[in-house]
Design a protein around this motif. Structure first.
Motif, PDB file in Angstrom:
ATOM      1  N   PHE A 258       8.624  -4.800  -0.563  1.00  0.00           N
ATOM      2  CA  PHE A 258       6.958  -4.382  -0.570  1.00  0.00           C
ATOM      3  C   PHE A 258       6.598  -3.262  -1.098  1.00  0.00           C
ATOM      4  O   PHE A 258       5.544  -3.140  -1.670  1.00  0.00           O
ATOM      5  CB  PHE A 258       6.736  -4.497   1.167  1.00  0.00           C
ATOM      6  N   PRO A 259       7.381  -2.077  -0.799  1.00  0.00           N
ATOM      7  CA  PRO A 259       6.926  -1.051  -1.372  1.00  0.00           C
ATOM      8  C   PRO A 259       6.704  -0.965  -3.041  1.00  0.00           C
ATOM      9  O   PRO A 259       5.800  -0.138  -3.688  1.00  0.00           O
ATOM     10  CB  PRO A 259       7.860   0.148  -1.204  1.00  0.00           C
ATOM     11  N   TYR A 260       7.156  -1.799  -3.483  1.00  0.00           N
ATOM     12  CA  TYR A 260       7.283  -1.872  -4.941  1.00  0.00           C
ATOM     13  C   TYR A 260       6.096  -2.588  -5.482  1.00  0.00           C
ATOM     14  O   TYR A 260       5.661  -2.608  -6.654  1.00  0.00           O
ATOM     15  CB  TYR A 260       8.572  -2.441  -5.629  1.00  0.00           C
ATOM     16  N   PHE A 261       5.514  -3.188  -4.668  1.00  0.00           N
ATOM     17  CA  PHE A 261       4.167  -4.193  -4.819  1.00  0.00           C
ATOM     18  C   PHE A 261       3.015  -3.145  -5.134  1.00  0.00           C
ATOM     19  O   PHE A 261       2.156  -3.573  -6.041  1.00  0.00           O
ATOM     20  CB  PHE A 261       3.990  -5.159  -3.898  1.00  0.00           C
ATOM     21  N   VAL A 262       2.823  -2.376  -4.276  1.00  0.00           N
ATOM     22  CA  VAL A 262       1.667  -1.309  -4.383  1.00  0.00           C
ATOM     23  C   VAL A 262       2.078   0.239  -4.536  1.00  0.00           C
ATOM     24  O   VAL A 262       1.590   0.802  -5.381  1.00  0.00           O
ATOM     25  CB  VAL A 262       0.812  -1.501  -2.879  1.00  0.00           C
ATOM     26  N   TYR A 263       2.959   0.576  -3.717  1.00  0.00           N
ATOM     27  CA  TYR A 263       3.001   2.127  -3.655  1.00  0.00           C
ATOM     28  C   TYR A 263       3.733   2.447  -4.847  1.00  0.00           C
ATOM     29  O   TYR A 263       3.254   3.431  -5.466  1.00  0.00           O
ATOM     30  CB  TYR A 263       4.155   2.161  -2.534  1.00  0.00           C
TER      31      TYR A 263
ATOM     32  N   LEU B  31     -16.548 -14.705  -6.434  1.00  0.00           N
ATOM     33  CA  LEU B  31     -15.584 -13.779  -6.827  1.00  0.00           C
ATOM     34  C   LEU B  31     -16.002 -12.138  -6.482  1.00  0.00           C
ATOM     35  O   LEU B  31     -15.168 -11.532  -5.973  1.00  0.00           O
ATOM     36  CB  LEU B  31     -15.460 -13.909  -8.300  1.00  0.00           C
ATOM     37  N   PHE B  32     -17.361 -12.065  -6.223  1.00  0.00           N
ATOM     38  CA  PHE B  32     -17.854 -10.793  -5.946  1.00  0.00           C
ATOM     39  C   PHE B  32     -17.462 -10.500  -4.679  1.00  0.00           C
ATOM     40  O   PHE B  32     -17.044  -9.431  -4.192  1.00  0.00           O
ATOM     41  CB  PHE B  32     -19.081 -10.605  -6.083  1.00  0.00           C
ATOM     42  N   LEU B  33     -17.555 -11.428  -3.900  1.00  0.00           N
ATOM     43  CA  LEU B  33     -17.362 -11.497  -2.371  1.00  0.00           C
ATOM     44  C   LEU B  33     -15.692 -11.259  -2.081  1.00  0.00           C
ATOM     45  O   LEU B  33     -15.111 -10.579  -1.273  1.00  0.00           O
ATOM     46  CB  LEU B  33     -17.795 -12.648  -1.730  1.00  0.00           C
ATOM     47  N   TRP B  34     -15.082 -11.934  -2.697  1.00  0.00           N
ATOM     48  CA  TRP B  34     -13.535 -12.010  -2.462  1.00  0.00           C
ATOM     49  C   TRP B  34     -13.127 -10.294  -3.072  1.00  0.00           C
ATOM     50  O   TRP B  34     -12.130  -9.952  -2.423  1.00  0.00           O
ATOM     51  CB  TRP B  34     -12.713 -12.814  -3.674  1.00  0.00           C
ATOM     52  N   SER B  35     -13.661  -9.924  -3.934  1.00  0.00           N
ATOM     53  CA  SER B  35     -13.560  -8.512  -4.442  1.00  0.00           C
ATOM     54  C   SER B  35     -13.744  -7.551  -3.474  1.00  0.00           C
ATOM     55  O   SER B  35     -12.925  -6.570  -3.027  1.00  0.00           O
ATOM     56  CB  SER B  35     -14.292  -7.956  -5.736  1.00  0.00           C
TER      57      SER B  35
ATOM     58  N   GLY C  87       2.242   0.086   1.337  1.00  0.00           N
ATOM     59  CA  GLY C  87       1.371   1.347   1.146  1.00  0.00           C
ATOM     60  C   GLY C  87       0.156   1.138   1.264  1.00  0.00           C
ATOM     61  O   GLY C  87      -0.958   1.818   0.826  1.00  0.00           O
ATOM     62  N   VAL C  88      -0.466  -0.091   1.580  1.00  0.00           N
ATOM     63  CA  VAL C  88      -2.064  -0.237   1.722  1.00  0.00           C
ATOM     64  C   VAL C  88      -2.452   0.343   2.534  1.00  0.00           C
ATOM     65  O   VAL C  88      -3.759   0.946   2.298  1.00  0.00           O
ATOM     66  CB  VAL C  88      -2.046  -1.941   1.814  1.00  0.00           C
ATOM     67  N   ILE C  89      -2.117   0.668   3.788  1.00  0.00           N
ATOM     68  CA  ILE C  89      -2.554   1.494   4.754  1.00  0.00           C
ATOM     69  C   ILE C  89      -2.470   2.960   4.856  1.00  0.00           C
ATOM     70  O   ILE C  89      -3.263   3.709   5.484  1.00  0.00           O
ATOM     71  CB  ILE C  89      -2.294   0.783   6.345  1.00  0.00           C
TER      72      ILE C  89
ATOM     73  N   VAL D  99      -5.065  -1.239  -7.903  1.00  0.00           N
ATOM     74  CA  VAL D  99      -3.497  -2.152  -7.980  1.00  0.00           C
ATOM     75  C   VAL D  99      -3.713  -3.319  -7.131  1.00  0.00           C
ATOM     76  O   VAL D  99      -3.468  -4.645  -7.623  1.00  0.00           O
ATOM     77  CB  VAL D  99      -2.193  -1.344  -7.513  1.00  0.00           C
ATOM     78  N   ARG D 100      -4.660  -3.275  -5.924  1.00  0.00           N
ATOM     79  CA  ARG D 100      -4.725  -4.580  -5.121  1.00  0.00           C
ATOM     80  C   ARG D 100      -5.494  -5.438  -6.006  1.00  0.00           C
ATOM     81  O   ARG D 100      -5.331  -6.924  -6.137  1.00  0.00           O
ATOM     82  CB  ARG D 100      -5.318  -4.149  -3.933  1.00  0.00           C
ATOM     83  N   GLN D 101      -6.408  -5.126  -6.433  1.00  0.00           N
ATOM     84  CA  GLN D 101      -7.537  -6.032  -7.182  1.00  0.00           C
ATOM     85  C   GLN D 101      -6.666  -6.736  -8.445  1.00  0.00           C
ATOM     86  O   GLN D 101      -6.957  -7.771  -8.722  1.00  0.00           O
ATOM     87  CB  GLN D 101      -8.708  -5.110  -7.741  1.00  0.00           C
ATOM     88  N   ALA D 102      -5.766  -6.127  -8.982  1.00  0.00           N
ATOM     89  CA  ALA D 102      -5.063  -6.487 -10.200  1.00  0.00           C
ATOM     90  C   ALA D 102      -3.754  -7.302  -9.833  1.00  0.00           C
ATOM     91  O   ALA D 102      -3.424  -7.992 -10.617  1.00  0.00           O
ATOM     92  CB  ALA D 102      -4.362  -5.312 -11.061  1.00  0.00           C
TER      93      ALA D 102
END
Lengths: 265, 261
Positions: A213-218, A29-33, A192-194, A72-75
């Motif tokens: 897509f923008p609503y997933f992260v941004y 899990l540590f590596l995945w994170s 918005g990841v990059i 947000v990505r981690q969650a």
């Protein structure tokens, strides 16, 4: 047993197996994170670029932005399609079907328990980055945090249900994951990841606004940072995509179960 | 040497025959490869909209770095993921026994047994991007030939890092993710190393995850501004890592307990 009691019992069973599973594979899990470091890499480049270039955000804002993206990505990371595919290909979906519970429920609970196991790591990374870039530290407003948590939950729910619908394709094809790969490709560039959508050309921003897509992260990131955002529109768009994903899942699930041949069982 | 070549022909012939069962995947991977590249070029362009030279690199020069990055992605898709990802399986099921018993070098077998043609689009598009940017910047044929030297070093460095990480499966069986971590750290190779803030970032990407040598150096050499000391250092690093990967594999084998056999 009343339906509520039955529900709670199932929840407890899946949650405790989930906790056992993820604490057994702590290193994994540590590596995945750690694999989620891309926002932190992008932060480095944008911090340096914005020190000299003309961008809508300054280095501190870029740092905050990408730290929020990281959280947000981690969650909201979803991996159900790989699990589901493995179950279909090896036939181990059969015992899950015999249980008096929809397999989707188990996967949802496992995703949620995995978040708990991930949290210490994510917070440690956040702390280290704040030590490296103390200028980025700030206390978000309580109202913003509450909205952001709702936004993250909505983003996760929508990502999950869409990926689960893709996973249903696994009943017919051995490579359902390639669907997710194509989806993820677009996700990386439009979510918005990059880079924050603020630096995108207007045309691209307008097109992106019509995709989920923008609503997933941004969107949740904007909420957390307390920056101007059309809150209502964000939640409505996510709800619509959730509904579409759910409908697709129900149709494919019913047809797929009939098609399922329980390979190797 | 001839025996090695014959083995490679056999290995790769059978792999390609097997993969041809999934021909439709080729279209898919060509599509994702183009899509990924278009997205990456777009992502890079975002920096130039702000009117800066990314780390002092002009647009075409930065594209060259991205091109080399795509080429290396292609290499890892054709050879590294296909082979090194499987070492986990061998350890988990104990089938590494059969590999060790074969009358060939075990590391050679594990590293070359499979060839996946799905990385070829990346190789082609990456090289295409490098050549296009090279023509734009007016690089000479000599520079192209010279640039192949540090590129070979990059491939060896990349391979050795992968192999060392894959070898750790002998202790930690579920280490597939380690390669995922390496992949995400290597993402930094999309940008010239000077695009990162001086200090920790640049230190990490030069000495810990040496993306500076993987993509920036071949691009610099192609542009005719590679410094001899850096090229020599890059090659030395590749050689050292390769030797280390062999030594580490031998060392790890002492701890291999051959599960379930």
């Amino acid at each position: 047993m009343s339906p509520a009691a039955a529900f709670l019992r199932k929840l407890r069973a899946f949650a405790s197996t989930g906790v056992a599973l993820f604490s057994e594979y702590r290193a994994e899990l540590f590596l995945w994170s750690l694999a989620g470091v891309i926002p932190l890499i992008m932060m480095g480049v944008w911090r340096q670029a914005s020190a000299t270039g003309a961008f809508p955000l300054d280095p501190t804002e870029f740092t905050r932005y990408f730290l929020a993206v990281f959280l947000v990505r981690q969650a909201t990371i979803v991996w159900v399609i790989w699990d589901f595919e493995a179950h279909v290909v090896s036939g181990t979906l059969s015992p899950l079907l015999l249980q008096p519970s929809n397999p989707a429920f188990r996967f949802v609970v496992w995703h949620l328990t995995e978040r708990l196991a991930r949290a210490p790591f994510a917070l440690a990374v956040l702390a280290i980055w704040l030590l490296l870039f103390p200028d980025a530290f700030f206390w978000p407003k309580l109202g913003d945090v509450c909205l952001a948590v709702l936004g993250i939950a909505a983003s996760f729910a929508t990502r999950f249900v869409i990926q689960y619908a893709f996973a249903m394709v696994g009943f017919w094809s051995e490579r359902a994951t390639s669907l997710e790969e194509v989806w993820f490709l677009v996700y990386v560039f439009l979510s918005g990841v990059i880079a924050p959508l603020d630096v995108y050309p207007d045309v691209v921003r307008t097109i992106a606004a019509f995709t989920p897509f923008p609503y997933f992260v941004y969107f949740p990131v904007q909420l957390l940072l307390g920056r101007e955002e059309n809150v209502l529109r964000g939640f409505v768009v996510l709800a619509v995509w959730w509904g579409l994903g759910y409908a697709l899942y129900r149709v494919l699930w019913r047809k797929g179960l009939r098609h399922y041949s329980a390979m190797g069982a | 040497m001839r025996r090695t070549l014959r083995l490679l022909r056999l290995f790769w012939g059978t792999s390609i025959a097997a993969e041809m069962e999934y021909r439709s995947n080729f279209l898919m991977s060509a599509f994702t490869s183009i899509g990924g590249l278009v997205g990456a070029v777009f992502g890079l362009h975002l920096f130039y909209r702000g009117g800066i030279l990314l780390g002092g690199w002009r647009w075409e020069e930065a594209l060259m770095v991205l091109g080399w990055f795509t080429v290396l992605t292609g290499v890892s898709r054709t050879l590294l993921t296909a082979n090194l990802g499987r070492i986990v399986d061998h350890v988990q099921r104990g089938t590494l026994d059969f590999v060790l018993l074969k009358p060939v070098d075990a590391q050679f077998w594990l590293s070359t047994r499979r060839l996946s043609p799905w990385g070829i689009p990346d190789l082609v598009f990456g090289l295409g991007l490098v050549l296009w940017a090279g023509v734009k910047r007016g690089v000479s044929l000599v520079d192209v030939l010279v640039a192949l030297v540090p590129l070979a070093g990059s491939v060896v460095t990349l391979y050795s890092l992968w192999f060392i990480l894959a070898t750790t499966t002998i202790w930690y069986v579920k280490i597939y993710n380690v390669t995922e971590v390496l992949n995400s750290l290597l993402e930094a190779g999309r940008f010239p190393v000077t695009a990162f803030p001086a200090g920790l970032y640049r230190f990490v990407f030069t000495f810990v995850v040496p993306v500076a040598f993987l993509t920036t150096l071949p691009a610099e050499v192609l542009l005719g501004r590679g410094r001899l000391t850096l090229i020599a250092f890059g090659l030395g690093l590749a050689l050292a890592l390769f030797v280390a990967s062999r030594a580490f594999f031998r060392f790890a084998l002492r701890y291999y307990t051959s599960a379930s056999s």
